[in-house]
Write an enzyme that holds these catalytic residues in place. Structure first.
Site, PDB file in Angstrom:
ATOM      1  CB  ILE A 183     -13.276 124.163  35.385  1.00 28.87           C
ATOM      2  CG1 ILE A 183     -13.649 122.526  34.972  1.00 28.87           C
ATOM      3  CG2 ILE A 183     -11.911 124.174  34.823  1.00 28.87           C
ATOM      4  CD1 ILE A 183     -13.919 122.389  33.849  1.00 28.87           C
ATOM      5  CB  ILE A 207      -1.669 139.975  32.155  1.00 27.03           C
ATOM      6  CG1 ILE A 207      -2.855 139.292  33.038  1.00 27.03           C
ATOM      7  CG2 ILE A 207      -2.957 140.744  31.447  1.00 27.03           C
ATOM      8  CD1 ILE A 207      -3.816 139.983  34.250  1.00 27.03           C
ATOM      9  CB  SER A 244     -17.283 124.025  33.373  1.00 28.49           C
ATOM     10  OG  SER A 244     -17.646 123.453  33.777  1.00 28.49           O
ATOM     11  CD  GLU A 255      10.835 142.000  35.964  1.00 29.66           C
ATOM     12  OE1 GLU A 255      10.127 143.013  35.740  1.00 29.66           O
ATOM     13  OE2 GLU A 255      12.097 142.225  37.060  1.00 29.66           O
ATOM     14  CB  THR A 257      -6.818 136.639  33.219  1.00 31.15           C
ATOM     15  OG1 THR A 257      -7.521 135.986  34.729  1.00 31.15           O
ATOM     16  CG2 THR A 257      -6.638 137.720  32.490  1.00 31.15           C
ATOM     17  CB  ALA A 258      -5.976 133.596  28.783  1.00 28.81           C
ATOM     18  CD  GLU A 284      -4.216 139.437  42.575  1.00 23.72           C
ATOM     19  OE1 GLU A 284      -3.732 138.730  43.401  1.00 23.72           O
ATOM     20  OE2 GLU A 284      -5.623 138.624  43.184  1.00 23.72           O
ATOM     21  CB  ALA A 285       1.531 142.543  39.492  1.00 27.34           C
ATOM     22  CE  LYS A 327       4.463 145.541  38.459  1.00 24.60           C
ATOM     23  NZ  LYS A 327       4.290 144.029  38.051  1.00 24.60           N
TER      24      LYS A 327
END
Length: 514
Positions: free
Chosen positions: A54, A356, A51, A352, A27-28, A61-62, A90
């Site tokens: 890895i 992300i 890779s 909290e 994600t990052a 996910e929130a 959400k």
């Protein structure tokens, strides 16, 4: 520019494109690559190495509402994004059992109540509670009223309606794949391979290149470390120290497992207190994400897996996966000509849903001062000072949840209830206790409304309130509360069910829970 609520200026470049290599995907990594693909100046060379051998942690996910700023800046279509990531809406986080067993409150997005003049609602609520007029905060929060009744809307159905901010639950792996397609379509070059060696310049100590296990040498001016907990660049190669916060946040393990859908398709995350930590529940279109965050000093891995599997809505679709971590951060996120993002920068447990967001805010901060070459110490110092502030204030907010508990007789909860608090948190609590005052320092992430909900929900008593609230007569105060409650209840009742709204909005029913 990707907004986060922080100050941002024009990107500082040398009049040419930038040469940046992202180490690691997930994600990052793909958030960074996508943002650079969108905002880097013409002539830039943007690369990413990862890779497939890895794995990624991939349990975040929130999100919180600031994710709209990132997705909007990239020009993503919201309905398509939800389809591609199996996402849902959400409206907040329900904290179940954090004060004591059987108790629940919500940190909901959006406003709570209605202030009068310059005085925020909490002072009128504190006064009304003293007079016996106040109801629980849920009655004055549109987001919580909608969430508790499984309802959802976007925007305002009419001008007098209350704004209802929202975020998402989504599959982080699918989000990374979605952003990968976005980034590669805009010129980011992906290299498959594992990093075997970090090559540094002898004179400056900067990173010169990454050498892969097959001998390929990938050079760049600036590097972004998204190699997860390993922190291959900023940690192992550059030796940046790690500041350990486990004295305040002692949970050091997580056990994660997906399960089949079941129970309510909630437009909110659940954080359920357990004997030695807490369990998350995150509903997606195709599954429910679950995990147990716990202290290994109070619970073994086998016991954690047993607790988690015994508290699922449906059948587990994989074996529980253990994750080890230490809460804290790198002392410098930007070191030499390298910036750490995501888990390479540090770990803030997902209580909290800030993981992300911390990636997003760091990317925004980088774009605001984007170096044209290897960077400048002044830029790094500015970035690190901003990151230090942001991380410390989020840490304080998380610590509050643990410290303000009444789960007496459980060793883990007794320990965190009796710990010494960070000075910055202790000062904020002093202001609240004295007069119901909540100070938002600079542009810290969590607003006074968020602090108010957690302080009230966790039973932290305020001994007074601003006497300006006494200027409103008792009858007028009662009327204010009643009219606010009635209006919000009516608005919530008029909304469609979350499930129906999601199906209609994304234009499909296949894969969406029945």
């Amino acid at each position: 520019m990707i907004g986060t609520g922080q100050d941002s200026g024009a990107a500082m470049t040398s009049g040419r494109g930038v040469d940046i290599l992202v180490a690691g995907g997930g994600t990052a990594g793909w958030m960074a690559a996508a943002a650079l693909a969108r905002f880097a100046p013409p002539g830039s060379r943007l690369q990413l190495v990862e890779s497939e051998a890895i794995g990624t942690v991939g349990v975040g996910e929130a999100t919180i509402p600031q994710i709209h700023l990132f997705n909007g800046a990239l020009g993503l279509d919201e309905a398509e994004f939800l389809r591609e990531t199996k996402g849902s809406f959400k409206l907040g986080i329900s904290f179940d059992g954090w004060l004591h067993e059987g108790h629940s409150y919500m940190h909901a997005f959006g406003d709570v109540g209605q202030g009068v003049g310059l005085l925020p609602f909490q002072h009128y609520w504190l006064r009304a509670r003293k007079l016996g007029l106040a109801k629980p905060l849920v009655r004055y929060s549109l987001n919580e009223l909608a969430a508790r009744t499984m309802r959802m809307q976007r925007g305002r159905p009419h001008p007098a309606a209350r704004e209802m901010p929202y975020a998402y639950h989504f599959d982080a792996g699918l989000y990374a794949a979605y952003l990968r397609r976005y980034a590669e379509a805009r010129g980011v070059v992906r290299h498959e391979g594992q990093i075997a060696h970090v090559e540094r310049q002898g004179e400056t100590g900067d990173i010169a290149a990454l050498v892969l296990d097959d001998g390929r040498r990938l050079a760049a001016d600036f590097f972004i470390d998204c190699t997860g907990f390993r922190a291959l660049l900023v940690g192992q190669a550059l030796g940046t120290p790690f500041d350990d916060w486990s004295n305040w946040l002692p949970c050091d393990r997580a056990m994660a497992v997906p399960c089949e859908g079941g129970g309510d398709f909630t437009p909110f995350t659940r954080a359920i207190a357990r004997e030695a930590g807490w369990q998350w529940r995150i509903p997606l279109q195709h599954r429910i994400g679950n995990g147990l965050v716990y202290s290994s000093a109070h619970l073994s891995d086998d016991e954690a897996a047993s607790v988690l599997l015994a508290n699922l809505d449906g059948k587990a679709t994989a074996d529980p996966r253990p994750i080890r971590f230490t809460t804290g951060k790198r002392r410098r996120h930007w070191a030499q000509n390298c910036l750490a993002l995501g888990l390479a920068a540090g770990f803030m447990e997902p209580l909290e849903s800030t993981s992300i967001h911390l990636v997003q805010s760091a990317i925004s901060r980088l774009l605001a001062i984007l170096p044209g070459g290897r960077g400048d110490p002044a830029l790094a110092d500015y970035f690190n000072a901003q990151a230090d502030f942001e991380w410390a204030r989020i840490r304080d907010f998380l610590v509050l949840h643990y410290w303000a508990n009444q789960r007496h007789g459980q060793p883990f909860w007794d320990q965190v209830r009796n710990m010494d608090l960070p000075d910055t948190l202790a000062a904020k609590l002093d202001l609240w206790r004295a007069a119901g005052f909540i100070h938002r320092e600079h542009e810290e992430l969590f607003t006074p409304v968020g602090w108010f909900q957690v302080l009230a929900g966790q039973g932290v008593a305020a001994h007074g309130y601003n006497p300006v609230a006494d200027a409103l007569g008792e009858a007028d105060l009662a009327r204010l509360l009643h009219e606010t409650e009635t209006s919000l209840v009516d608005q919530a009742r008029a909304m469609p069910r979350h499930l129906d709204f999601l199906r209609d909005y994304i234009g499909q029913s296949q894969g969406v829970p029945a």
